[in-house]
Design a protein around this motif. Structure first.
Motif, short mmCIF file in Angstrom:
data_model
loop_
_atom_site.label_atom_id
_atom_site.label_comp_id
_atom_site.label_asym_id
_atom_site.label_seq_id
_atom_site.Cartn_x
_atom_site.Cartn_y
_atom_site.Cartn_z
N TYR A 1 0.84 -1.20 0.00
CA TYR A 1 0.00 0.00 0.00
C TYR A 1 0.87 1.25 0.00
CZ TYR A 1 -3.33 -3.52 1.52
OH TYR A 1 -4.08 -4.66 1.60
N ASP A 2 0.52 2.19 -0.85
CA ASP A 2 1.25 3.46 -0.94
C ASP A 2 0.25 4.60 -0.87
OD1 ASP A 2 3.04 5.50 -1.34
OD2 ASP A 2 3.39 5.06 -3.46
N GLN A 3 0.14 5.21 0.32
CA GLN A 3 -0.78 6.31 0.57
C GLN A 3 -2.23 5.92 0.24
OE1 GLN A 3 -0.01 9.62 1.98
NE2 GLN A 3 1.55 8.13 2.61
N VAL B 1 -7.64 -0.20 2.96
CA VAL B 1 -6.74 -1.24 3.45
C VAL B 1 -7.52 -2.28 4.26
CG1 VAL B 1 -4.79 -1.73 4.99
CG2 VAL B 1 -4.69 0.22 3.44
N CYS B 2 -8.38 -1.82 5.15
CA CYS B 2 -9.15 -2.74 6.00
C CYS B 2 -10.12 -3.58 5.18
CB CYS B 2 -9.91 -1.96 7.07
SG CYS B 2 -8.83 -1.30 8.38
N ARG B 3 -10.69 -2.99 4.16
CA ARG B 3 -11.61 -3.74 3.30
C ARG B 3 -10.87 -4.88 2.59
NH1 ARG B 3 -13.32 0.20 0.47
NH2 ARG B 3 -15.04 0.71 1.84
N THR C 1 -10.07 7.79 6.81
CA THR C 1 -9.45 8.61 5.78
C THR C 1 -7.93 8.72 5.93
OG1 THR C 1 -9.90 10.60 7.09
CG2 THR C 1 -11.55 9.97 5.44
N LYS C 2 -7.37 8.15 6.98
CA LYS C 2 -5.93 8.20 7.17
C LYS C 2 -5.23 7.42 6.05
CE LYS C 2 -5.28 9.13 12.06
NZ LYS C 2 -4.50 8.77 13.26
N ARG C 3 -4.10 7.97 5.57
CA ARG C 3 -3.35 7.34 4.48
C ARG C 3 -2.28 6.42 5.04
NH1 ARG C 3 -5.73 8.01 -0.61
NH2 ARG C 3 -7.06 9.86 -0.41
N ILE C 4 -2.20 5.24 4.44
CA ILE C 4 -1.29 4.20 4.92
C ILE C 4 -0.27 3.84 3.85
CG2 ILE C 4 -1.14 1.85 5.81
CD1 ILE C 4 -2.58 3.75 7.68
N THR C 5 0.99 3.72 4.24
CA THR C 5 2.03 3.18 3.37
C THR C 5 2.67 2.02 4.13
OG1 THR C 5 2.48 5.30 2.31
CG2 THR C 5 4.21 3.62 2.17
#
Length: 325
Positions: free
Chosen positions: A259-261, A267-269, A288-292
């Motif tokens: 995952y990139d932003q 991500v959870c889905r 809405t938090k972005r995850i990398t």
């Protein structure tokens, strides 16, 4: 057609072999099989019969009755007998031949359509080899369906979920992947396609070759080039195309989730489908938090621990689901 039955003109067009859209044909065949309006169906069949091209050997007046008997359309006082689909297939065959001579002398049974379904379980990367040499990898929780006519004139797959396709080039046999009301058409290429029913989106990432997105009427929507991602919003038919690192988006096919932003909600889905569980975000601002991050063949508790440290949330398991706070 999902909310109402086909009209008489559409039924006649089907029996004449003039319905080319696979989804529309399937809906009409389901309606015929349900046998809720047999008189309407027979009336449409009889009209299609009358519209057949003039045969080399003219049909006798009793030929319609003979056709009804052969196809199993009998109407005693107790009502219709059910084999209407067989009759429909017979009439379609006659329409394509344009002659009654065939039915009078050498009637052959229509080929039955048999559907095959392949699914992937939690944490399972299901690899499928198709008859034409194409291969696909199913994301956990995803399903494909195809029938025994695959690779005869066309190659058509119906997809629920996500899959990566590596399509063999076969002349004059387009490869079609239908998700919902949209179809992706390719010749020889590799691409990733994901249907997200919760978001009402379809996402296509092209790795190599060329693909074309078609709408429900099989009309072109847009073409894609390698390293492009098309995201279609099925609710309003709006779409956008962005450049991506395509190889990174298909890393899941080797067991690595990258995952990139990407939003925590997305991500959870994906994690929920991958591990076969339910993940519920209880705080709106968290989604809405972005995850990398990268997760390669890790157990779910380890993944959740890393995510909680990265995104700053707590979580707990409650009755076979994970809740984020």
């Amino acid at each position: 057609m999902a909310n109402h039955p086909p009209g008489s003109e559409q039924l006649v067009a089907y029996f004449e072999g003039n319905i080319t859209d696979a989804a529309t044909r399937a809906a009409i065949e389901s309606y015929i099989a349900a046998d809720t309006e047999p008189q309407k169906i027979e009336a449409a069949m009889q009209q299609a019969w009358k519209n057949l091209p003039e045969p080399a050997i003219p049909a006798a007046p009793a030929d319609w009755d003979k056709f009804r008997m052969i196809a199993g359309i009998r109407q005693p006082k107790t009502g219709f007998i059910r084999p209407m689909l067989a009759a429909a297939a017979t009439l379609l065959l006659l329409a394509s031949l344009g002659t009654f001579y065939f039915i009078s002398h050498s009637m052959q049974p229509a080929q039955a359509i048999v559907w095959q379904e392949v699914s992937a379980g939690p944490r399972e990367l299901r690899k499928v080899q198709l008859a034409d040499g194409s291969t696909l990898t199913l994301f956990p929780g995803s399903v494909i369906r195809y029938n025994n006519l695959y690779n005869e004139k066309t190659r058509e797959i119906r997809l629920q979920g996500r899959a990566y396709f590596d399509v063999a080039a076969v002349a004059n046999k387009p490869f079609l992947v239908t998700t919902g009301h949209y179809t992706t058409q390719v010749l020889g290429t590799s691409f990733d396609i994901a249907e997200r029913t919760e978001e009402k989106t379809i996402r296509i990432v092209l790795v190599s070759g060329k693909v074309r997105l078609l709408n429900g009427r099989r009309q072109p929507v847009s073409d894609l080039q390698p390293n492009q991602q098309l995201t279609l919003h099925t609710g309003n038919a709006q779409y956008n195309i962005l450049p991506v690192a395509a190889q990174s988006t298909i890393s899941w096919t080797s067991g690595r989730l990258s995952y990139d932003q990407v939003t925590l909600e997305e991500v959870c889905r994906e994690l929920a489908a991958w591990y076969g569980t339910t993940i519920k975000i209880q705080r709106k601002d968290l989604g809405t938090k972005r995850i990398t991050a990268d997760f390669e063949r890790m157990p779910l508790p380890t993944v959740m621990h890393i995510l909680s440290e990265t995104a700053g949330f707590t979580y707990r398991e409650v009755a076979d689901k994970i809740e984020l706070y």
